[in-house]
Enzyme design. Structure first.
Site, PDB file in Angstrom:
ATOM      1  N   TYR A  22     -47.404  22.126 -21.612  1.00  0.00           N
ATOM      2  CA  TYR A  22     -46.793  20.956 -21.553  1.00  0.00           C
ATOM      3  C   TYR A  22     -47.031  19.997 -22.604  1.00  0.00           C
ATOM      4  CZ  TYR A  22     -44.571  16.677 -19.865  1.00  0.00           C
ATOM      5  OH  TYR A  22     -43.684  15.719 -19.657  1.00  0.00           O
ATOM      6  N   MET A  76     -47.543   8.358 -22.918  1.00  0.00           N
ATOM      7  CA  MET A  76     -47.466   9.728 -22.553  1.00  0.00           C
ATOM      8  C   MET A  76     -47.456   9.666 -21.264  1.00  0.00           C
ATOM      9  SD  MET A  76     -49.813  11.711 -25.632  1.00  0.00           S
ATOM     10  CE  MET A  76     -51.003  10.407 -25.531  1.00  0.00           C
ATOM     11  N   ALA A  77     -46.412  10.789 -20.686  1.00  0.00           N
ATOM     12  CA  ALA A  77     -46.493  10.792 -19.173  1.00  0.00           C
ATOM     13  C   ALA A  77     -47.614  12.130 -18.767  1.00  0.00           C
ATOM     14  CB  ALA A  77     -45.158  11.651 -18.886  1.00  0.00           C
ATOM     15  N   SER A 104     -46.546   5.192 -20.231  1.00  0.00           N
ATOM     16  CA  SER A 104     -45.522   5.760 -19.598  1.00  0.00           C
ATOM     17  C   SER A 104     -44.760   5.275 -18.368  1.00  0.00           C
ATOM     18  CB  SER A 104     -45.248   7.344 -19.788  1.00  0.00           C
ATOM     19  OG  SER A 104     -44.336   8.040 -19.248  1.00  0.00           O
ATOM     20  N   GLN A 124     -43.845   1.345 -21.467  1.00  0.00           N
ATOM     21  CA  GLN A 124     -42.502   2.044 -21.871  1.00  0.00           C
ATOM     22  C   GLN A 124     -41.629   2.383 -20.703  1.00  0.00           C
ATOM     23  OE1 GLN A 124     -42.337   5.843 -20.932  1.00  0.00           O
ATOM     24  NE2 GLN A 124     -40.278   5.657 -21.674  1.00  0.00           N
ATOM     25  N   TYR A 126     -38.268   4.234 -19.118  1.00  0.00           N
ATOM     26  CA  TYR A 126     -37.064   5.223 -19.044  1.00  0.00           C
ATOM     27  C   TYR A 126     -36.251   4.636 -18.134  1.00  0.00           C
ATOM     28  CZ  TYR A 126     -39.276   9.255 -21.227  1.00  0.00           C
ATOM     29  OH  TYR A 126     -39.958  10.154 -22.216  1.00  0.00           O
ATOM     30  N   THR A 152     -37.445   3.538 -24.200  1.00  0.00           N
ATOM     31  CA  THR A 152     -37.396   4.787 -25.039  1.00  0.00           C
ATOM     32  C   THR A 152     -35.794   5.205 -25.204  1.00  0.00           C
ATOM     33  OG1 THR A 152     -39.541   5.759 -24.630  1.00  0.00           O
ATOM     34  CG2 THR A 152     -37.978   7.418 -25.188  1.00  0.00           C
ATOM     35  N   LYS A 219     -37.587   2.849 -29.036  1.00  0.00           N
ATOM     36  CA  LYS A 219     -38.376   4.044 -29.342  1.00  0.00           C
ATOM     37  C   LYS A 219     -37.479   5.241 -29.314  1.00  0.00           C
ATOM     38  CE  LYS A 219     -42.393   6.741 -28.058  1.00  0.00           C
ATOM     39  NZ  LYS A 219     -41.771   8.036 -27.257  1.00  0.00           N
ATOM     40  N   HIS A 243     -40.211  11.776 -30.881  1.00  0.00           N
ATOM     41  CA  HIS A 243     -40.813  11.981 -29.620  1.00  0.00           C
ATOM     42  C   HIS A 243     -41.607  13.253 -29.729  1.00  0.00           C
ATOM     43  CE1 HIS A 243     -39.595  10.760 -25.156  1.00  0.00           C
ATOM     44  NE2 HIS A 243     -40.681  11.921 -24.996  1.00  0.00           N
ATOM     45  N   ASP A 274     -44.090   6.999 -34.823  1.00  0.00           N
ATOM     46  CA  ASP A 274     -45.001   7.806 -34.667  1.00  0.00           C
ATOM     47  C   ASP A 274     -44.556   9.381 -34.748  1.00  0.00           C
ATOM     48  OD1 ASP A 274     -43.296   8.832 -32.311  1.00  0.00           O
ATOM     49  OD2 ASP A 274     -44.189   7.736 -31.028  1.00  0.00           O
ATOM     50  N   ILE A 277     -48.423  12.247 -36.902  1.00  0.00           N
ATOM     51  CA  ILE A 277     -49.440  11.824 -37.652  1.00  0.00           C
ATOM     52  C   ILE A 277     -50.803  12.085 -37.319  1.00  0.00           C
ATOM     53  CG2 ILE A 277     -50.637   9.397 -38.382  1.00  0.00           C
ATOM     54  CD1 ILE A 277     -47.782   8.308 -37.690  1.00  0.00           C
ATOM     55  N   ARG A 298     -50.434  13.003 -28.902  1.00  0.00           N
ATOM     56  CA  ARG A 298     -51.479  14.308 -28.509  1.00  0.00           C
ATOM     57  C   ARG A 298     -52.764  14.126 -28.883  1.00  0.00           C
ATOM     58  NH1 ARG A 298     -46.382  16.251 -30.412  1.00  0.00           N
ATOM     59  NH2 ARG A 298     -45.123  17.776 -29.022  1.00  0.00           N
TER      60      ARG A 298
HETATM   61  C1  LIG Z   1     -47.487  15.270 -23.189  1.00  0.00           C
HETATM   62  C2  LIG Z   1     -46.489  13.919 -23.706  1.00  0.00           C
HETATM   63  C3  LIG Z   1     -45.759  13.271 -22.932  1.00  0.00           C
HETATM   64  C4  LIG Z   1     -44.956  12.232 -23.404  1.00  0.00           C
HETATM   65  N1  LIG Z   1     -44.332  11.507 -22.478  1.00  0.00           N
HETATM   66  C5  LIG Z   1     -43.633  10.381 -23.062  1.00  0.00           C
HETATM   67  C6  LIG Z   1     -43.006   9.431 -22.237  1.00  0.00           C
HETATM   68  O1  LIG Z   1     -43.058   9.472 -20.864  1.00  0.00           O
HETATM   69  N2  LIG Z   1     -42.510   8.505 -22.813  1.00  0.00           N
HETATM   70  C7  LIG Z   1     -42.085   8.277 -23.916  1.00  0.00           C
HETATM   71  O2  LIG Z   1     -41.524   7.592 -24.503  1.00  0.00           O
HETATM   72  N3  LIG Z   1     -42.526   9.346 -24.971  1.00  0.00           N
HETATM   73  C8  LIG Z   1     -43.404  10.411 -24.420  1.00  0.00           C
HETATM   74  N4  LIG Z   1     -44.022  11.211 -25.167  1.00  0.00           N
HETATM   75  C9  LIG Z   1     -43.524  11.091 -26.805  1.00  0.00           C
HETATM   76  C10 LIG Z   1     -45.128   9.996 -27.328  1.00  0.00           C
HETATM   77  O3  LIG Z   1     -44.963   8.732 -26.917  1.00  0.00           O
HETATM   78  C11 LIG Z   1     -44.866  10.242 -28.758  1.00  0.00           C
HETATM   79  O4  LIG Z   1     -43.637   9.840 -29.068  1.00  0.00           O
HETATM   80  C12 LIG Z   1     -45.336  11.536 -29.527  1.00  0.00           C
HETATM   81  O5  LIG Z   1     -46.400  12.129 -28.805  1.00  0.00           O
HETATM   82  C13 LIG Z   1     -45.797  11.199 -30.836  1.00  0.00           C
HETATM   83  O6  LIG Z   1     -45.920  12.379 -31.477  1.00  0.00           O
HETATM   84  P1  LIG Z   1     -47.567  13.129 -31.649  1.00  0.00           P
HETATM   85  O7  LIG Z   1     -47.874  13.908 -30.450  1.00  0.00           O
HETATM   86  O8  LIG Z   1     -47.387  14.319 -32.788  1.00  0.00           O
HETATM   87  O9  LIG Z   1     -48.715  11.911 -32.095  1.00  0.00           O
HETATM   88  C14 LIG Z   1     -44.799  12.086 -24.609  1.00  0.00           C
HETATM   89  C15 LIG Z   1     -45.324  13.202 -25.786  1.00  0.00           C
HETATM   90  C16 LIG Z   1     -46.388  14.169 -25.202  1.00  0.00           C
HETATM   91  C17 LIG Z   1     -47.173  14.818 -25.972  1.00  0.00           C
END
Ligand SMILES: Cc1cc2nc3c(=O)[nH]c(=O)nc-3n(C[C@H](O)[C@H](O)[C@H](O)COP(=O)(O)O)c2cc1C
Length: 347
Positions: A22, A76-77, A104, A124, A126, A152, A219, A243, A274, A277, A298
């Site tokens: 995931y 991140m969720a 998140s 953040q 939703y 978002t 975002k 995302h 983002d 990076i 990540r």
């Molecule tokens: C496991 C996971 C969960 C995420 N959950 C959310 C979330 O709940 N809300 C949101 O706006 N972005 C979420 N994102 C996106 C991140 O905020 C971010 O945009 C993205 O991870 C940046 O890219 P990178 O992982 O390559 O650094 C999630 C990303 C990951 C990897």
């Protein structure tokens, strides 16, 4: 292997398969995710010699909040999938690194526990199908000292549906993983209507600002036209984002979209970025183009899974150290001196 790839391997070794998959997953064919990383590397830095780069200053402000460097933690969720304490440990790591984290909507930790760790944070959003649920959440976040809302806006359903890794099917169940900031009674009352609304419009921005009293960043914006619509509707900032390549498999990348968005709204609001990076040098390229800050996804999650709060702090410290080294190698003494002339796109 880079230190981030090595860290991902260490995280994968301690996580259940469905959690690590995931975290890694991309939408569609994954090309946006992979090229999202490659496009940051295609930005080449133009070093300048015979300049005094001995004073290294990376401190800056994001919407008025001081941070030690323009390197923040993306929301991140499902962080409780990495460690049971989830964002509480992420906030500890961010506090140690002197930076800010996004939290998140789908957090398993309470706002007060996150805020108690001392790092500034943005909530953040939703937007839920039942707007009353969102009203309660943003007002509770504001009461727990969130400094801004991240709305978002890339709310298309996730591109690559794999039931086995969908958090709704995780053994811990959706409630534990998600809405820790609604009571059990409220969750019963709202039922499936806490799910993400798909009918957002620019008016949502003003409604959130009014309801929470907080600034709102949008975002997931990837075109100048949408950035203009957000700013005209009252957004205080834009986060250029794919995302992490998790929404539209073959969309443009963040590095591609950033310049046109800066040209359109960069003189009016803060533009952050983002997705993909993977190091302090890439962060420097984004800041040189004109981004106010970068957000890391990540790699922070992998640090959390592998080593808890210390892992998060170590990831952020490594980005910061690489950022300082890059500035020094470019002949630049302060983050505020980075400019578009310092970067070109390799053809
Ligand atoms: C496991 C996971 C969960 C995420 N959950 C959310 C979330 O709940 N809300 C949101 O706006 N972005 C979420 N994102 C996106 C991140 O905020 C971010 O945009 C993205 O991870 C940046 O890219 P990178 O992982 O390559 O650094 C999630 C990303 C990951 C990897």
């Amino acid at each position: 292997m880079t230190w981030i790839e090595d860290l991902a391997h260490r995280a994968d070794a301690v996580l259940p398969d469905y959690v690590s998959e995931y975290y890694h997953s991309y939408a569609g064919d994954g090309s946006c995710g992979r090229e999202g990383i490659a496009d940051w590397n295609a930005l080449r830095l133009r070093p300048s010699v015979l300049r005094d780069a001995s004073i290294q200053s990376t401190a800056t402000q994001v919407l008025g909040t001081p941070v030690s460097a323009p390197i923040l933690v993306a929301p991140m969720a499902q962080q409780v999938g990495a460690r049971p304490e989830g964002e509480v440990l992420t906030a500890q790591g961010a506090a140690k690194a002197g930076t800010l984290l996004g939290v998140s909507t789908n957090t398993g930790a309470t706002f007060s526990d996150i805020a108690a760790q001392g790092a500034p944070w943005w909530y953040q959003v939703y937007v839920a199908r039942n707007r009353e649920a969102t009203r309660l959440l943003v007002q509770r976040a504001a009461a727990a000292d969130a400094k801004a809302l991240i709305l978002t806006v890339d709310t298309t359903p996730i591109g690559r549906e794999i039931p086995a890794i969908d958090p709704r099917n995780w053994p811990a169940g959706p409630r534990k993983n998600r809405t820790a900031n609604l009571t059990a009674d409220e969750l019963d009352r709202f039922g499936a209507d806490t799910d993400m609304a798909l009918d957002l419009t620019p008016d949502t921005i003003g409604w959130l600002a009014e309801t929470s009293g907080l600034p709102v960043l949008c975002k997931g914006v990837l075109t100048a036209r949408d950035a203009r619509r957000c700013v005209d509707a009252g957004a205080d900032g834009i986060i250029v984002s794919t995302h992490g390549g998790r929404r539209l498999g073959n969309s443009v990348t963040s590095a591609y979209a950033l310049p046109e968005i800066l040209a359109e709204v960069g003189s009016e609001v803060e533009v952050h970025v983002d997705s993909g990076i993977r190091g302090g040098a890439q962060a420097a390229a984004a800041i040189a183009l004109g981004a106010k800050a970068v957000h890391i996804g990540r790699p922070v999650m992998w640090g959390l899974a592998a080593d808890g709060a210390d892992g998060v702090a170590a990831v952020l410290a490594t980005y910061q150290a690489e950022f300082v080294t890059t500035l020094r190698q470019m002949g630049i003494g302060s983050v505020h001196d980075l400019a578009p002339r310092d970067v070109v796109v390799r053809r």
